[in-house]
Write an enzyme that holds these catalytic residues in place. Structure first.
Site, PDB file in Angstrom:
ATOM      1  N   ALA A 299      55.995 -40.259  54.786  1.00  0.00           N
ATOM      2  CA  ALA A 299      57.094 -39.300  54.671  1.00  0.00           C
ATOM      3  C   ALA A 299      57.772 -39.500  53.323  1.00  0.00           C
ATOM      4  O   ALA A 299      57.530 -40.485  52.630  1.00  0.00           O
ATOM      5  CB  ALA A 299      58.104 -39.489  55.806  1.00  0.00           C
ATOM      6  N   MET A 300      58.631 -38.549  52.950  1.00  0.00           N
ATOM      7  CA  MET A 300      59.396 -38.624  51.706  1.00  0.00           C
ATOM      8  C   MET A 300      60.804 -38.128  51.948  1.00  0.00           C
ATOM      9  O   MET A 300      61.010 -37.048  52.487  1.00  0.00           O
ATOM     10  CB  MET A 300      58.700 -37.801  50.612  1.00  0.00           C
ATOM     11  CG  MET A 300      59.480 -37.726  49.303  1.00  0.00           C
ATOM     12  SD  MET A 300      59.817 -39.375  48.636  1.00  0.00           S
ATOM     13  CE  MET A 300      61.359 -39.055  47.761  1.00  0.00           C
ATOM     14  N   GLU A 301      61.790 -38.935  51.486  1.00  0.00           N
ATOM     15  CA  GLU A 301      63.183 -38.760  51.878  1.00  0.00           C
ATOM     16  C   GLU A 301      63.957 -37.735  51.082  1.00  0.00           C
ATOM     17  O   GLU A 301      65.193 -37.825  51.000  1.00  0.00           O
ATOM     18  CB  GLU A 301      63.902 -40.103  51.759  1.00  0.00           C
ATOM     19  CG  GLU A 301      64.012 -40.661  50.345  1.00  0.00           C
ATOM     20  CD  GLU A 301      62.896 -41.598  49.937  1.00  0.00           C
ATOM     21  OE1 GLU A 301      63.065 -42.348  48.960  1.00  0.00           O
ATOM     22  OE2 GLU A 301      61.850 -41.576  50.606  1.00  0.00           O
ATOM     23  N   ASN A 302      63.329 -36.732  50.480  1.00  0.00           N
ATOM     24  CA  ASN A 302      64.052 -35.732  49.683  1.00  0.00           C
ATOM     25  C   ASN A 302      65.381 -35.381  50.359  1.00  0.00           C
ATOM     26  O   ASN A 302      65.414 -35.079  51.549  1.00  0.00           O
ATOM     27  CB  ASN A 302      63.215 -34.457  49.559  1.00  0.00           C
ATOM     28  CG  ASN A 302      61.763 -34.742  49.271  1.00  0.00           C
ATOM     29  OD1 ASN A 302      61.414 -35.307  48.252  1.00  0.00           O
ATOM     30  ND2 ASN A 302      60.895 -34.348  50.201  1.00  0.00           N
ATOM     31  N   HIS A 334      63.623 -44.503  59.245  1.00  0.00           N
ATOM     32  CA  HIS A 334      63.442 -44.975  57.865  1.00  0.00           C
ATOM     33  C   HIS A 334      63.900 -43.922  56.859  1.00  0.00           C
ATOM     34  O   HIS A 334      64.673 -44.216  55.939  1.00  0.00           O
ATOM     35  CB  HIS A 334      61.959 -45.301  57.662  1.00  0.00           C
ATOM     36  CG  HIS A 334      61.618 -45.879  56.324  1.00  0.00           C
ATOM     37  ND1 HIS A 334      61.399 -47.222  56.130  1.00  0.00           N
ATOM     38  CD2 HIS A 334      61.447 -45.303  55.104  1.00  0.00           C
ATOM     39  CE1 HIS A 334      61.117 -47.448  54.860  1.00  0.00           C
ATOM     40  NE2 HIS A 334      61.138 -46.294  54.209  1.00  0.00           N
ATOM     41  N   GLU A 335      63.448 -42.688  57.062  1.00  0.00           N
ATOM     42  CA  GLU A 335      63.779 -41.636  56.084  1.00  0.00           C
ATOM     43  C   GLU A 335      65.249 -41.255  56.142  1.00  0.00           C
ATOM     44  O   GLU A 335      65.851 -40.934  55.114  1.00  0.00           O
ATOM     45  CB  GLU A 335      62.894 -40.411  56.332  1.00  0.00           C
ATOM     46  CG  GLU A 335      61.398 -40.676  56.232  1.00  0.00           C
ATOM     47  CD  GLU A 335      61.003 -41.400  54.954  1.00  0.00           C
ATOM     48  OE1 GLU A 335      61.581 -41.101  53.884  1.00  0.00           O
ATOM     49  OE2 GLU A 335      60.120 -42.270  55.023  1.00  0.00           O
ATOM     50  N   HIS A 338      67.287 -43.617  54.188  1.00  0.00           N
ATOM     51  CA  HIS A 338      67.198 -43.332  52.750  1.00  0.00           C
ATOM     52  C   HIS A 338      68.250 -42.324  52.293  1.00  0.00           C
ATOM     53  O   HIS A 338      68.565 -42.277  51.091  1.00  0.00           O
ATOM     54  CB  HIS A 338      65.829 -42.753  52.413  1.00  0.00           C
ATOM     55  CG  HIS A 338      64.788 -43.773  52.086  1.00  0.00           C
ATOM     56  ND1 HIS A 338      65.008 -44.810  51.211  1.00  0.00           N
ATOM     57  CD2 HIS A 338      63.501 -43.906  52.510  1.00  0.00           C
ATOM     58  CE1 HIS A 338      63.909 -45.539  51.107  1.00  0.00           C
ATOM     59  NE2 HIS A 338      62.973 -45.017  51.883  1.00  0.00           N
TER      60      HIS A 338
END
EC number: 3.4.11.-
Length: 909
Positions: A299-302, A334-335, A338
């Site tokens: 995943a990516m926390e944008n 987790h995301e 962030h």
């Protein structure tokens, strides 16, 4: 200063006058951008064409000049700049067209320089308008295309972004470093059948004619470029609102929309927890979570638009196991962490990425313990220790805070040291300071550096402030500067040097003698590395036979001693495994512990029992403890009732079995099968359903899978029966989700079963089920079937390219597939680099996954030759050193322990 200027907004009309590229000398020679210009605001308009896979863009960057200069240097990669214009404050007021800028390129540094015909003046604000176009990337970085198939077989294309760490420059020219924070106003052009999402809510949509719409999104908060995100798709969503009024939406492709409910509920619950825990409101009015069909990482926390791999967000009650639910929940946790650690407060440079990733991993534990106690995540968080120690006990490890300059070096910082070791030392520090002090210190850190950048020392400063204001803490009852010095001195030994300490403990009457060294696997007494100069400030905890009170002592020197009130029969250090260190009990210490476990293992907590098992086998790898003593310790496991402890002990026996199986040392592997089958009572107690706690269910899943792999007849019979029923129902029979991997793996051993599973893989709309089917397919003993899977993975249609690394890793674990996978990588390296960036997670997984199990000198030589042949196409990667050291360790483990293993098995059968 901004309020003095009239508002300027970029229109989306694209100018056509090119400035051209020039061949003048590039005015900057550093990989890092100069600090003479800083961006304040980006007005960005993007128009992707999902038919031609190209995009055009225009941006106006508001910049502030800190030093007189004629050049504006920023990042750009794989973009063609067609126009660049500078507007001064006077130009803005008078509506003059501005001055054309010459564009110079430095592709090796992924930089461009915009040369102004006149000097930019310190203290002034300017606008830079840039027009550009590019191609939607084929990989997983920057602005790239993704696709999915509908139930009817139609392929649909979406466009999505993934910018961390250095890929925003692939989507628009920008100051692509974390400390260049700015605000962003984003507009997206799209066709009517699509929607556009970005970091902020949409504030209006304008019709442009020709079937095009232009969505305008609200201006963002101040943030780094790697957090910018936008997606153009035709997805559906579920929505809810938190108690504080934040709108939360979860998006997925239309056929998977019904798998978003669990993630939505989890996101709302966790967002509310974080707002309360950090005492800081989520600063955006909305939060979107979207399942992207093609996504390289988890995943990516944008900020405000978190992108996920489908398996990390979607939950299907019919096919998602307890392990799947735990994974989805922890990734969401987790995301969302962030959004504070990384987004609100960002590390100043990538050398401190652990401040983002280590904290997010640590907050998984804190948040899930509070919001989902039934998941028992504390039991599984121990895997963070095991993963970190496995890497950190090699000489090829690196410090948590480590220099990183190039994109390759920066990408390699995203590893288990930054994530898992970072989380482990935070947990150790929390235990040392107390939860109250630690939480208050973290809150102060977040509030002080909100919308700014921070360094590791800034965290220690905040913790010291709180420690002194609360009247001091244990060991630190001094003034603020003394407390700060203590914390910094202690934690610098954990962040500025690589490795994990080994604490050697020896009891002599009422004295405990302590010694510390660096723990290194595969290094034995005759090796020069055995003696080393490393030392740490270690916050030790221990219990003794005379007191279950947790005692504390900070070991700051190479040697030390503790005086007890009386002699003790045993001592156990690293209580509940809160500390990040290995313990070796010298003299008769291990003998006493083994006897105690045989007599009454419940004297130790489950976490302490896991810790003892782990330490014993790790010490074998370092030549500190004989293998037969570690195996003696496991004998008590037949009486173990805790699932996590049992799985850890069984896991070591299983790993030894697989080493023997891969090396075809059949005499030993057959004996090990017998040892594993000695746990028959535990296996026979397992039910073929999804009942029980999370650990009950995960024990059942792992144990029955192992039993079938070892050809245990009752298990095989039941699995074959269930597979036949499922196959006979046309794949419509609902099987227990925790047992799908076991049932599918047994079914995959026949040609008909394997072919049917491959067909179902292509039809399934559940990625949780697809993962289990793919694993089962890789367990085939037929070379041609494994080769077919690799072919399908390279084609990227039936098996998506995003799964190729995992596929190759799984095939390499199969004794029949290990040579196939390795040879494929050697013969197709350049093709793999066409699919994945050189230092990407996928490439590192492929390298490590297909070689790290090797344990012969011939294999080591093969790998060395291959790595040497790569030159600048991979030989510089740190993972190559990790692999070579791991294989060497494997070789030495066998040479040192194979004879002992044979003898122990003969004496204990």
């Amino acid at each position: 200063m901004l309020c003095l200027l009239p508002p300027v907004h970029t229109s989306c009309a694209f100018l056509s006058t090119p400035s051209g590229m020039h061949t003048l000398p590039f005015p900057w020679n550093s990989l890092k951008l100069p600090r003479v210009i800083v961006p304040l605001h980006y007005d960005l308009c993007i128009h992707p064409d999902l038919s031609t896979f190209h995009f055009t863009g225009q941006e106006t960057i508001e910049i502030f000049v800190r030093t007189n200069t004629s050049f504006i240097i920023l990042h750009s990669k794989d973009l063609e700049i067609t126009s660049s214009v500078l507007l001064s404050k006077d130009d803005m007021w008078s509506s003059t067209p501005g001055k054309k800028l010459q564009v110079l390129e430095h592709p090796a540094h992924e930089q461009i320089a915009l040369q102004s015909p006149e000097e930019l003046v310190v203290g002034q604000v300017y606008l830079v308008t840039i027009e550009f176009h590019g191609k939607l990337a084929d990989g997983f970085d920057g602005f790239y295309k993704s696709s999915y198939k509908t139930h009817g077989g139609e392929t649909r294309i979406i466009a999505t972004t993934d910018f961390e760490p250095t890929s925003a420059r692939m989507a628009f020219p920008c100051f692509d470093e974390p400390s260049f924070k700015a605000n962003f106003s984003i507009k997206i052009r799209r066709e009517k059948q699509h929607i556009a999402l970005s970091n902020m809510p949409k504030i209006k949509t304008t019709e442009l004619g020709g079937g095009l719409l232009e969505d305008h999104f609200d201006v963002t908060v101040k943030m780094s470029t790697y957090l910018v995100a936008y997606v153009i798709c035709d997805f559906k969503s579920l929505e809810a609102t938190t108690s504080s009024g934040i709108k939360v939406s979860v998006y997925a492709s239309p056929d998977k929309w019904d798998q978003t409910r669990y993630a939505l509920n989890a996101a709302v619950k966790l967002l509310e927890f974080y707002e309360k825990h950090f005492d800081i409101s989520f600063p955006l009015p909305k939060l979107d979570l979207i399942a992207v069909p093609d996504f390289q990482s988890g995943a990516m926390e944008n900020w405000g638009l978190i992108t996920y791999r489908e398996t990390s967000l979607l939950y299907d009650p019919k096919t998602s196991s307890a392990a799947d639910k735990l994974w989805v929940t922890k990734v969401i946790a987790h995301e969302l962490a962030h959004q504070w650690f990384g987004n609100l407060v960002t590390m100043e440079w990538w050398n401190d990425i652990w401040l983002n990733e280590g904290f997010a991993r640590f907050m998984e534990l804190v948040s899930l313990n509070a919001t989902y106690p039934e998941l028992q995540y504390e039991d599984f968080f121990m895997n963070a220790y095991f993963g970190a120690i496995a890497r950190d006990s090699l000489n090829s490890s690196h410090p948590i805070s480590n220099p990183a300059e190039t994109p390759i070096q920066i990408n390699e910082m995203f590893d288990t040291v930054s994530y898992d070791k970072g989380a482990c030392i935070l947990k150790m520090l929390q235990d040392f300071l107390s939860k109250q002090v630690f939480q208050k210190g973290v809150i102060q850190y977040l509030k002080k550096y909100s919308y700014r950048n921070a360094k590791t020392d800034d965290l220690w400063n905040s913790l010291a402030d709180v420690s002194s204001s609360l009247g001091g803490i244990m060991f630190l009852k001094n003034k603020h500067w003394q407390i700060l010095t203590e914390i910094k001195e202690m934690m610098n030994t954990w962040t500025h040097q690589k490795g994990i300490p080994l604490v050697l403990v020896k009891c002599e009457g009422n004295t405990i003698k302590l010694r510390q060294e660096r723990f290194l696997k595969g290094v034995f007494e005759e090796d020069p590395e055995w003696a080393n100069l490393y030392f740490w400030h270690i916050p030790l905890t221990y219990i003794t036979s005379s007191s279950n009170t947790v005692h504390r002592h900070v070991l700051k020197t190479k040697t030390d001693s503790l005086k007890l009130k009386e002699g003790v029969a045993w001592v156990k250090f690293n209580v509940d495994m809160n500390g990040y260190y290995i313990v070796h009990y010298e003299g008769n210490g291990w003998d006493n512990i083994i006897t105690l476990l045989d007599q009454n293992h419940t004297l130790f907590s489950p976490q302490d029992r896991v810790n003892l098992i782990h330490n014993a086998f790790e010490l074998v790898s370092a030549g500190r403890l004989s293998l037969d003593r570690a195996l003696d310790l496991t004998r008590y496991l037949q009486h173990e009732t805790n699932n996590i402890v049992f799985l850890k002990g069984l896991g070591y026996l299983e790993s030894i079995y697989h080493v023997m199986e891969r090396r075809n040392i059949s005499s030993v592997s057959e004996h090990l099968k017998y040892i594993l089958r000695s746990f028959k009572p535990v296996i026979d107690r397992q039910t073929w359903n999804d009942e029980g706690s999370v650990s009950d269910r995960m024990l059942r899943s792992d144990l029955l899978l192992l039993a079938c792999d070892l050809r245990y007849s009752p298990c095989l019979q039941k699995a074959n029966e269930l597979f036949s029923q499922w196959m006979g129902s046309g794949g419509n029979l609902d099987l227990p989700t925790d047992l799908l991997k076991t049932v599918y793996s047994v079914g995959a051993q026949t040609g008909a079963g394997w072919n049917y599973l491959l067909k179902q893989y292509s039809l399934s709309v559940s990625d949780a089920e697809k993962n289990k089917i793919l694993y089962a397919l890789t367990t085939s003993r037929h070379h041609e079937k494994l080769a077919k899977l690799i072919t399908l993975g390279m084609e990227g249609e039936v098996i998506k390219t995003q799964n190729l690394a995992i596929l190759l890793h799984a095939i390499a674990r199969n004794p029949e597939g290990q040579r196939l996978a390795w040879n494929f990588v050697r013969e197709n390296w350049k093709k793999l680099l066409e699919k994945f960036e050189l230092a990407s997670f996928s490439i590192r997984t492929i390298i490590f996954g297909t070689t790290s199990h090797f344990s012969s000198r011939d294999e080591l030589e093969e790998v060395k030759i291959f790595f040497k042949s790569l030159n600048n196409q991979g030989s510089q990667l740190k993972i190559t050193r990790v692999v070579l050291e791991t294989i060497t360790k494997n070789i030495r483990w066998l040479e040192k322990n194979l004879s002992s293993l044979r003898n122990w098995l003969l004496n204990n059968l």
